[in-house]
Scaffold this active site. Structure first.
Site, PDB file in Angstrom:
ATOM      1  N   CYS A 185      29.619  49.719  29.478  1.00  0.00           N
ATOM      2  CA  CYS A 185      28.540  50.031  30.424  1.00  0.00           C
ATOM      3  C   CYS A 185      28.991  51.279  31.190  1.00  0.00           C
ATOM      4  O   CYS A 185      30.152  51.379  31.600  1.00  0.00           O
ATOM      5  CB  CYS A 185      28.296  48.857  31.356  1.00  0.00           C
ATOM      6  SG  CYS A 185      27.790  47.380  30.434  1.00  0.00           S
TER       7      CYS A 185
ATOM      8  N   CYS B   6      33.813  44.700  42.506  1.00  0.00           N
ATOM      9  CA  CYS B   6      33.118  44.576  41.218  1.00  0.00           C
ATOM     10  C   CYS B   6      33.273  45.836  40.394  1.00  0.00           C
ATOM     11  O   CYS B   6      33.047  46.929  40.882  1.00  0.00           O
ATOM     12  CB  CYS B   6      31.616  44.396  41.412  1.00  0.00           C
ATOM     13  SG  CYS B   6      31.162  43.009  42.373  1.00  0.00           S
TER      14      CYS B   6
ATOM     15  N   CYS C  36      37.411  35.251  40.969  1.00  0.00           N
ATOM     16  CA  CYS C  36      36.759  36.049  39.932  1.00  0.00           C
ATOM     17  C   CYS C  36      37.700  36.127  38.736  1.00  0.00           C
ATOM     18  O   CYS C  36      38.779  36.708  38.820  1.00  0.00           O
ATOM     19  CB  CYS C  36      36.468  37.428  40.527  1.00  0.00           C
ATOM     20  SG  CYS C  36      35.600  38.503  39.408  1.00  0.00           S
TER      21      CYS C  36
ATOM     22  N   GLU D 209      43.461  41.184  35.341  1.00  0.00           N
ATOM     23  CA  GLU D 209      43.363  41.057  36.784  1.00  0.00           C
ATOM     24  C   GLU D 209      42.461  39.874  37.160  1.00  0.00           C
ATOM     25  O   GLU D 209      41.468  39.600  36.499  1.00  0.00           O
ATOM     26  CB  GLU D 209      42.818  42.346  37.384  1.00  0.00           C
ATOM     27  CG  GLU D 209      43.805  43.491  37.184  1.00  0.00           C
ATOM     28  CD  GLU D 209      43.421  44.749  37.939  1.00  0.00           C
ATOM     29  OE1 GLU D 209      44.314  45.321  38.594  1.00  0.00           O
ATOM     30  OE2 GLU D 209      42.258  45.175  37.885  1.00  0.00           O
TER      31      GLU D 209
ATOM     32  N   CYS E 145      37.002  45.460  27.594  1.00  0.00           N
ATOM     33  CA  CYS E 145      35.646  45.027  27.249  1.00  0.00           C
ATOM     34  C   CYS E 145      35.128  45.976  26.194  1.00  0.00           C
ATOM     35  O   CYS E 145      35.387  47.175  26.244  1.00  0.00           O
ATOM     36  CB  CYS E 145      34.735  45.055  28.478  1.00  0.00           C
ATOM     37  SG  CYS E 145      33.081  44.395  28.134  1.00  0.00           S
TER      38      CYS E 145
ATOM     39  N   CYS F   5      30.895  51.138  34.645  1.00  0.00           N
ATOM     40  CA  CYS F   5      31.915  50.091  34.843  1.00  0.00           C
ATOM     41  C   CYS F   5      33.294  50.574  34.426  1.00  0.00           C
ATOM     42  O   CYS F   5      33.470  51.097  33.323  1.00  0.00           O
ATOM     43  CB  CYS F   5      31.518  48.852  34.043  1.00  0.00           C
ATOM     44  SG  CYS F   5      32.762  47.552  34.064  1.00  0.00           S
TER      45      CYS F   5
HETATM   46  N1  SAH Z   1      30.758  41.504  31.539  1.00  0.00           N
HETATM   47  C1  SAH Z   1      30.082  40.633  32.415  1.00  0.00           C
HETATM   48  C2  SAH Z   1      30.997  40.096  33.467  1.00  0.00           C
HETATM   49  C3  SAH Z   1      31.549  41.136  34.420  1.00  0.00           C
HETATM   50  S1  SAH Z   1      30.778  40.870  35.922  1.00  0.00           S
HETATM   51  C4  SAH Z   1      28.885  41.341  33.028  1.00  0.00           C
HETATM   52  O1  SAH Z   1      28.773  42.546  32.868  1.00  0.00           O
HETATM   53  O2  SAH Z   1      28.057  40.657  33.625  1.00  0.00           O
HETATM   54  C5  SAH Z   1      31.077  42.267  36.839  1.00  0.00           C
HETATM   55  C6  SAH Z   1      29.819  42.705  37.560  1.00  0.00           C
HETATM   56  O3  SAH Z   1      30.117  43.924  38.279  1.00  0.00           O
HETATM   57  C7  SAH Z   1      28.698  43.037  36.599  1.00  0.00           C
HETATM   58  O4  SAH Z   1      27.447  42.761  37.160  1.00  0.00           O
HETATM   59  C8  SAH Z   1      28.884  44.509  36.448  1.00  0.00           C
HETATM   60  O5  SAH Z   1      27.725  45.124  35.933  1.00  0.00           O
HETATM   61  C9  SAH Z   1      29.206  44.928  37.845  1.00  0.00           C
HETATM   62  N2  SAH Z   1      29.871  46.238  37.929  1.00  0.00           N
HETATM   63  C10 SAH Z   1      30.529  46.879  36.948  1.00  0.00           C
HETATM   64  N3  SAH Z   1      31.009  48.056  37.393  1.00  0.00           N
HETATM   65  C11 SAH Z   1      30.642  48.162  38.686  1.00  0.00           C
HETATM   66  C12 SAH Z   1      30.866  49.143  39.697  1.00  0.00           C
HETATM   67  N4  SAH Z   1      31.591  50.205  39.454  1.00  0.00           N
HETATM   68  N5  SAH Z   1      30.355  48.908  40.919  1.00  0.00           N
HETATM   69  C13 SAH Z   1      29.666  47.778  41.177  1.00  0.00           C
HETATM   70  N6  SAH Z   1      29.438  46.809  40.258  1.00  0.00           N
HETATM   71  C14 SAH Z   1      29.917  46.990  39.021  1.00  0.00           C
HETATM   72 FE1  SF4 Z   2      31.886  44.929  30.036  1.00  0.00          FE
HETATM   73 FE2  SF4 Z   2      31.805  46.085  32.438  1.00  0.00          FE
HETATM   74 FE3  SF4 Z   2      29.625  46.053  30.899  1.00  0.00          FE
HETATM   75 FE4  SF4 Z   2      30.474  43.758  32.022  1.00  0.00          FE
HETATM   76  S1  SF4 Z   2      29.742  45.568  33.097  1.00  0.00           S
HETATM   77  S2  SF4 Z   2      29.817  44.081  29.876  1.00  0.00           S
HETATM   78  S3  SF4 Z   2      32.721  44.106  31.952  1.00  0.00           S
HETATM   79  S4  SF4 Z   2      31.571  47.111  30.426  1.00  0.00           S
END
Ligand code: SAH
Ligand code: SF4
Length: 376
Positions: free
Chosen positions: A131, A365, A120, A107, A127, A134
């Site tokens: 996390c 995000c 974006c 996406e 991934c 996420c």
């Molecule tokens: N993997 C990289 C790039 C992804 S950026 C990273 O983690 O930085 C996507 C951003 O959205 C990151 O800051 C991530 O922590 C945040 N994010 C992930 N899940 C989210 C959610 N459910 N609500 C808001 N932000 C989220």
């Molecule tokens: Fe991967 Fe989501 Fe963690 Fe970014 S925030 S490193 S996309 S699991």
């Protein structure tokens, strides 16, 4: 374009380094003394004019056009779906076919604002980091995207937004800095860009190059969850803007939210940030901080955040948690976010809350995920 040690000749020329492009041309008989000029011309057609067919490249001879057409492509990925949010955000699900394996899908999201349009971009299918808050992390890691697949996301967005320049701009050789629909790129889509560094680097060097997409370094931001060795490489080799997914100010909590913290704890992460080259008040690191109700949203957390970042030129982006099916987290209350933001504001951080965009189409995000799964 970028010199690169990889020497495979890609059939699709999108994302090829300068060296790969020259090899591709040499392989179809372009004379050595013409390689540099032809490479430059073809790059202009691909990235500045958005050519999708070699027959559009009117500044090169018909014979070479035909030969390129026979041997190479400028194919875009298939657009499986295009969704447009009520706030104008667009999300594309793109399918990349692979010669000997099932196609993968990723996406890409476009967020228009009054003074910019941000794309974006994804770096991996899925991934591997998991996390806990996420959605992408719940998708099994499939594979890294190639440089061409990373760049093709930008090309498709520009195709769909009619964001290519006319004759004037080609004569100047670079894009105008203003007036582009896609004016900024953030590597904040699916995946962890620093786990796919070589491919992300090749793609971004083309995005930065004057014969490529011609973006300035300030308009490209790479976001990482904290792969410390990759941060130094990003600073040395790309020098783009950096964003850090911090989300917690104590290791115990960050270990749980962002598990890579067990390998690279907060102190090491912030050390790498302090050493990031070129930081100043005009060039700050963005710290992303997702607001999770009752988890990381107290005023003590805000205090500690200000203390931790005191010596780093930084911006803070509070991201209201975007829920997804099956998560046990909730977004902090509005008043809690406002109080947290007020505290940061009083300590010198301006407008720290990131507006939620595209939530109705699951484009916000952390909401990106594709159905691509490994067939066992
Ligand atoms: N993997 C990289 C790039 C992804 S950026 C990273 O983690 O930085 C996507 C951003 O959205 C990151 O800051 C991530 O922590 C945040 N994010 C992930 N899940 C989210 C959610 N459910 N609500 C808001 N932000 C989220
Ligand atoms: Fe991967 Fe989501 Fe963690 Fe970014 S925030 S490193 S996309 S699991």
């Amino acid at each position: 374009m970028t010199p690169n040690s990889q020497t495979t000749i890609a059939k699709n020329l999108i994302g090829a380094s300068e060296q790969q492009l020259q090899e591709a041309l040499a392989s179809i008989g372009v004379a050595e003394k013409q390689l540099a000029l032809r490479t430059k011309q073809i790059s202009h057609w691909i990235y500045i004019r958005g050519a999708t067919q070699f027959s559009q490249m009117s500044s090169i001879g018909k014979d070479l056009q035909r030969s390129l057409e026979k041997n190479f492509t400028l194919d875009r990925p298939e657009i499986v779906t295009e969704q447009i949010s009520i706030d104008g955000t667009r999300k594309w699900l793109l399918r990349f076919p692979q010669p000997d394996a099932p196609a993968v899908e990723v996406e890409t999201v476009y967020i228009p604002e009054s003074d910019r349009g941000t794309l974006c971009v994804s770096s991996q299918v899925g991934c591997s980091f998991n996390c806990s808050f996420c959605y992408t992390g719940t998708q099994q890691m499939m594979r890294n995207l190639t440089p061409g697949e990373i760049l093709a996301q930008i090309m498709v967005a520009r195709d769909r937004l009619a964001d290519y320049s006319g004759d004037n701009t080609e004569a100047k050789g670079i894009f105008p800095a203003t007036g582009r629909k896609v004016s900024n790129i953030v590597m904040m889509g699916m995946g962890e860009p620093l786990l796919n560094f070589e491919n992300v680097k090749q793609a971004l060097l083309i995005a930065l190059h004057d014969d490529g997409l011609g973006f300035s370094r300030r308009r490209i931001t790479l976001s990482t969850s904290g792969v410390v060795p990759g941060i130094a490489r990003t600073g040395d080799e790309l020098k783009v803007a950096l964003a850090i997914s911090l989300h917690a100010v104590r290791d115990e909590l960050r270990d749980e939210l962002v598990p890579i913290n067990r390998k690279y704890p907060i102190a090491d992460l912030l050390d790498a940030c302090r050493k990031y080259p070129g930081l100043s008040n005009a060039r700050r690191i963005t710290f992303e901080y997702v607001m999770l109700k009752g988890v990381n949203d107290s005023l003590q957390d805000a205090q500690e955040l200000v203390r931790l970042l005191a010596e780093i030129p930084s911006k803070i982006n509070l991201i209201p948690f975007n829920p997804w099916p099956g998560t046990h987290y909730e977004c902090s209350d509005e008043q809690t976010i406002a109080a947290f933001a007020r505290y940061l504001h009083r300590h010198g951080y301006s407008s720290p809350v990131r507006a939620t965009r595209g939530q109705d189409i699951m484009a916000a995000c952390g909401q990106l995920k594709s159905e691509t799964v490994k067939l066992s």
